[in-house]
Write a protein that holds these residues in place. Sequence first.
Motif, PDB file in Angstrom:
ATOM      1  N   LYS A 142       0.856  -1.194   0.000  1.00  0.00           N
ATOM      2  CA  LYS A 142       0.000   0.000   0.000  1.00  0.00           C
ATOM      3  C   LYS A 142       0.899   1.254   0.000  1.00  0.00           C
ATOM      4  CE  LYS A 142      -3.533  -2.802   2.129  1.00  0.00           C
ATOM      5  NZ  LYS A 142      -4.698  -2.911   2.981  1.00  0.00           N
TER       6      LYS A 142
ATOM      7  N   HIS B  26      -8.468  -3.569  -5.987  1.00  0.00           N
ATOM      8  CA  HIS B  26      -8.430  -3.671  -4.519  1.00  0.00           C
ATOM      9  C   HIS B  26      -9.615  -2.900  -3.926  1.00  0.00           C
ATOM     10  CE1 HIS B  26      -7.141  -3.238  -0.370  1.00  0.00           C
ATOM     11  NE2 HIS B  26      -6.369  -4.284  -0.587  1.00  0.00           N
TER      12      HIS B  26
ATOM     13  N   GLU C 112     -10.772 -10.960  -0.557  1.00  0.00           N
ATOM     14  CA  GLU C 112     -10.478 -10.124   0.602  1.00  0.00           C
ATOM     15  C   GLU C 112     -11.775  -9.533   1.163  1.00  0.00           C
ATOM     16  OE1 GLU C 112      -6.090  -8.637   0.361  1.00  0.00           O
ATOM     17  OE2 GLU C 112      -7.419  -7.133  -0.472  1.00  0.00           O
TER      18      GLU C 112
ATOM     19  N   GLY D 159      -7.033  -4.918   7.545  1.00  0.00           N
ATOM     20  CA  GLY D 159      -6.426  -3.958   8.469  1.00  0.00           C
ATOM     21  C   GLY D 159      -7.164  -3.823   9.788  1.00  0.00           C
TER      22      GLY D 159
ATOM     23  N   SER E 283      -5.899  -9.358   7.202  1.00  0.00           N
ATOM     24  CA  SER E 283      -5.268  -9.642   8.495  1.00  0.00           C
ATOM     25  C   SER E 283      -4.552 -10.984   8.545  1.00  0.00           C
ATOM     26  CB  SER E 283      -6.303  -9.518   9.629  1.00  0.00           C
ATOM     27  OG  SER E 283      -6.832  -8.208   9.670  1.00  0.00           O
TER      28      SER E 283
ATOM     29  N   GLY F  31      -1.272  -7.310   3.687  1.00  0.00           N
ATOM     30  CA  GLY F  31      -0.928  -5.904   3.891  1.00  0.00           C
ATOM     31  C   GLY F  31       0.104  -5.772   4.992  1.00  0.00           C
ATOM     32  N   GLY F  32      -0.370  -5.402   6.183  1.00  0.00           N
ATOM     33  CA  GLY F  32       0.499  -5.068   7.311  1.00  0.00           C
ATOM     34  C   GLY F  32       1.635  -6.047   7.562  1.00  0.00           C
TER      35      GLY F  32
HETATM   36  O1  LIG Z   1      -5.731  -5.328   1.937  1.00  0.00           O
HETATM   37  C1  LIG Z   1      -4.993  -6.251   2.213  1.00  0.00           C
HETATM   38  C2  LIG Z   1      -4.058  -6.803   1.211  1.00  0.00           C
HETATM   39  O2  LIG Z   1      -4.367  -6.338  -0.052  1.00  0.00           O
HETATM   40  C3  LIG Z   1      -4.976  -6.841   3.565  1.00  0.00           C
HETATM   41  O3  LIG Z   1      -4.398  -5.941   4.437  1.00  0.00           O
HETATM   42  P1  LIG Z   1      -4.014  -6.443   5.922  1.00  0.00           P
HETATM   43  O4  LIG Z   1      -3.209  -7.715   5.753  1.00  0.00           O
HETATM   44  O5  LIG Z   1      -3.213  -5.322   6.507  1.00  0.00           O
HETATM   45  O6  LIG Z   1      -5.304  -6.709   6.635  1.00  0.00           O
END
Ligand SMILES: O=C(CO)COP(=O)(O)O
Length: 252
Positions: free
Chosen positions: A11, A94, A166, A172, A212, A233-234
């Motif tokens: 991101k 996304h 997703e 997140g 997550s 993501g994170g």
């Molecule tokens: O949007 C995401 C990946 O594209 C998921 O984000 P997180 O893993 O931070 O929840």
Amino acid sequence: MRKPIIAGNWKMHKTRDEALQFVYSVNMKVPSKEYVESVVCAQSPVLRDLVKRQGDNLRIGAQNMHYLDSGAYTGEISAPLLEDVGVSYVIIGHSERRAYYNETDAAINKKLHQAFRYGITPILCVGESLETREAGETDAFVKKQVVADLKGLGSEQVKELVIAYEPIWAIGTGKTATAEMANDTIKAIRNVVRDLYDEETADTMRIQYGGSVKPANVDELLSMSDIDGALVGGASLDPDSFLVLVNAAVKK
Ligand SMILES: O=C(CO)COP(=O)(O)O
């Protein structure tokens, strides 16, 4: 056997130095591409630097792309440029782009066609809101997205494509869909592809789970029959955590 794919979606994170440092530190440690595809999707200005330094087993992706070759579209990124820069993947549709930039399924469909035109593998994101989940309409909602997004694509393209399921409420938030819940929806997506194309296409296409995903839950998610990897993501921002995730996929 579908080869698992773990993709980090960074991101709007990391400076150039931080991004390069990440690639230097994971390059020699990511498992062989024979067992798992390992990808990081970074902000556009740093893509060229990362592609130049990617090791044998790491690939670089973009996070968005326009569906036209060129034109007066300030701030956009073209597929010819991404091809030129050498990225292997591009995230398309996304939920953050759908929500904040009004990306429609019609535009997403054009982007998928454009990505294939330029030999970039798209990672198509689909997923429902909490409201839709609670109304029991997840499968119908996701089906509608998949049907609209894949319109006009041939089965050979769909076999190449990666879908990331997703659920928006799990992104997140620290809330992960249970492994069973994720697997059920992913099976439903595979059934949609089976109906639209054929058995072979549905069995070949890879579907990731995203929302997550972290070292603590990745094993359980990847142990499910239809989950072929993760879009993260994170937990993809830290090299050690990313390495745990890609190594977990080797065991699949
Ligand atoms: O949007 C995401 C990946 O594209 C998921 O984000 P997180 O893993 O931070 O929840």
